[in-house]
Design an enzyme around this catalytic site. Sequence first.
Site, PDB file in Angstrom:
ATOM      1  N   ASN A   1      84.770  14.794  34.621  1.00  0.00           N
ATOM      2  CA  ASN A   1      84.946  14.058  33.364  1.00  0.00           C
ATOM      3  C   ASN A   1      84.333  14.905  32.242  1.00  0.00           C
ATOM      4  O   ASN A   1      83.126  14.927  32.075  1.00  0.00           O
ATOM      5  CB  ASN A   1      84.245  12.693  33.476  1.00  0.00           C
ATOM      6  CG  ASN A   1      84.306  11.902  32.187  1.00  0.00           C
ATOM      7  OD1 ASN A   1      85.053  12.259  31.273  1.00  0.00           O
ATOM      8  ND2 ASN A   1      83.528  10.838  32.105  1.00  0.00           N
ATOM      9  N   TRP A   2      85.206  15.590  31.511  1.00  0.00           N
ATOM     10  CA  TRP A   2      84.717  16.505  30.465  1.00  0.00           C
ATOM     11  C   TRP A   2      84.239  15.772  29.214  1.00  0.00           C
ATOM     12  O   TRP A   2      83.691  16.384  28.300  1.00  0.00           O
ATOM     13  CB  TRP A   2      85.814  17.489  30.074  1.00  0.00           C
ATOM     14  CG  TRP A   2      86.077  18.571  31.074  1.00  0.00           C
ATOM     15  CD1 TRP A   2      85.428  18.782  32.256  1.00  0.00           C
ATOM     16  CD2 TRP A   2      87.068  19.605  30.970  1.00  0.00           C
ATOM     17  NE1 TRP A   2      85.953  19.873  32.899  1.00  0.00           N
ATOM     18  CE2 TRP A   2      86.961  20.400  32.127  1.00  0.00           C
ATOM     19  CE3 TRP A   2      88.031  19.937  30.015  1.00  0.00           C
ATOM     20  CZ2 TRP A   2      87.794  21.508  32.345  1.00  0.00           C
ATOM     21  CZ3 TRP A   2      88.858  21.031  30.236  1.00  0.00           C
ATOM     22  CH2 TRP A   2      88.730  21.799  31.386  1.00  0.00           C
ATOM     23  N   LYS A   3      84.523  14.478  29.137  1.00  0.00           N
ATOM     24  CA  LYS A   3      84.165  13.684  27.952  1.00  0.00           C
ATOM     25  C   LYS A   3      84.703  14.384  26.688  1.00  0.00           C
ATOM     26  O   LYS A   3      85.750  15.026  26.749  1.00  0.00           O
ATOM     27  CB  LYS A   3      82.652  13.452  27.911  1.00  0.00           C
ATOM     28  CG  LYS A   3      82.141  12.878  29.238  1.00  0.00           C
ATOM     29  CD  LYS A   3      80.741  12.364  29.206  1.00  0.00           C
ATOM     30  CE  LYS A   3      80.384  11.808  30.577  1.00  0.00           C
ATOM     31  NZ  LYS A   3      79.061  11.200  30.617  1.00  0.00           N
TER      32      LYS A   3
ATOM     33  N   HIS B   1      84.965   3.320  31.307  1.00  0.00           N
ATOM     34  CA  HIS B   1      83.706   4.081  31.388  1.00  0.00           C
ATOM     35  C   HIS B   1      82.661   3.364  30.525  1.00  0.00           C
ATOM     36  O   HIS B   1      82.994   2.826  29.466  1.00  0.00           O
ATOM     37  CB  HIS B   1      83.934   5.506  30.886  1.00  0.00           C
ATOM     38  CG  HIS B   1      82.786   6.413  31.195  1.00  0.00           C
ATOM     39  ND1 HIS B   1      81.616   6.374  30.479  1.00  0.00           N
ATOM     40  CD2 HIS B   1      82.608   7.354  32.154  1.00  0.00           C
ATOM     41  CE1 HIS B   1      80.767   7.264  30.989  1.00  0.00           C
ATOM     42  NE2 HIS B   1      81.346   7.871  32.002  1.00  0.00           N
TER      43      HIS B   1
ATOM     44  N   GLU C   1      78.909   3.795  38.480  1.00  0.00           N
ATOM     45  CA  GLU C   1      78.080   4.681  37.654  1.00  0.00           C
ATOM     46  C   GLU C   1      76.980   3.875  36.968  1.00  0.00           C
ATOM     47  O   GLU C   1      77.228   3.249  35.918  1.00  0.00           O
ATOM     48  CB  GLU C   1      78.934   5.336  36.563  1.00  0.00           C
ATOM     49  CG  GLU C   1      80.075   6.174  37.081  1.00  0.00           C
ATOM     50  CD  GLU C   1      80.481   7.216  36.049  1.00  0.00           C
ATOM     51  OE1 GLU C   1      80.376   8.405  36.345  1.00  0.00           O
ATOM     52  OE2 GLU C   1      80.862   6.839  34.931  1.00  0.00           O
TER      53      GLU C   1
ATOM     54  N   GLY D   1      74.145  11.053  32.559  1.00  0.00           N
ATOM     55  CA  GLY D   1      73.644  12.081  31.652  1.00  0.00           C
ATOM     56  C   GLY D   1      72.131  12.201  31.604  1.00  0.00           C
ATOM     57  O   GLY D   1      71.585  12.860  30.719  1.00  0.00           O
TER      58      GLY D   1
ATOM     59  N   SER E   1      74.746  11.957  36.977  1.00  0.00           N
ATOM     60  CA  SER E   1      73.866  13.106  37.253  1.00  0.00           C
ATOM     61  C   SER E   1      74.158  13.772  38.602  1.00  0.00           C
ATOM     62  O   SER E   1      73.229  14.206  39.291  1.00  0.00           O
ATOM     63  CB  SER E   1      72.397  12.683  37.154  1.00  0.00           C
ATOM     64  OG  SER E   1      72.117  12.238  35.837  1.00  0.00           O
TER      65      SER E   1
END
Length: 226
Positions: A9-11, A100, A155, A161, A192
């Site tokens: 997930n590159w966001k 998300h 998540e 993060g 993470s």
Amino acid sequence: MKKIFIVANWKCNKTIQETEEWLHEFDKQFKIDTIDIDNKKVIVAPSFTLLEHAAYCLGNLNLALTLAAQNVSPFDEGSYTGEVSAKQIKEFAKYAIIGHSERRNNFCESKEVVAKKIDQALRCSLTPIVCISEVAQISNPQLSSFKSQLVIAYEPFFAIGSGNPDTPENAEKIARNIKKELGEIHVLYGGSVTSSNVASFTKVANIDGVLVGKASLDPLEFLEIV
Ligand code: PGA
């Protein structure tokens, strides 16, 4: 042997040029390492603006990665300025990340909106990767009605993060509870994940893969995870 999902997930990161560089670097090392991904589903979720070029590069490189969008409109095509519909995404991607926690929190996405997005994705044969931060979020009628067609990613907030992942034991317990509620469904862990801890999550019985944010931005670290 279970099929492991590994989702990048590159966001909101990367330009077209950076995407091309990432794919070429990943591909170069992937071919040197001759990694067998027959038992894995490796998925990359770039921003909408990158999907077309990423699809083009994957074709050129003959690289067996699959694309996902990071979001999908809750509406069909039409007068919805700024939205990207499932039909438009389907031209490039097979999956869509939905719900998300960064979207639920920053863009006020309610469970009703998440349900509409799941519905739109499924209508266009996009597989939703539905993110939840707690088991209570699966009490969404849309999730139970279409469970066989979904992937769920657990998540927890604190792990996203933060460099502070959940324990594999707790993630396993949550994954087991999700499967108890929804039946046989792919459940991923996210928060993470790095190359140093990925195996501790994927080796447990009820976790079928990982959703990787920050560590997926570096192609060689992501390859290490794969
Ligand atoms: P992280 O993000 O790996 O950077 O914690 C995961 C995610 O938000 O999907």
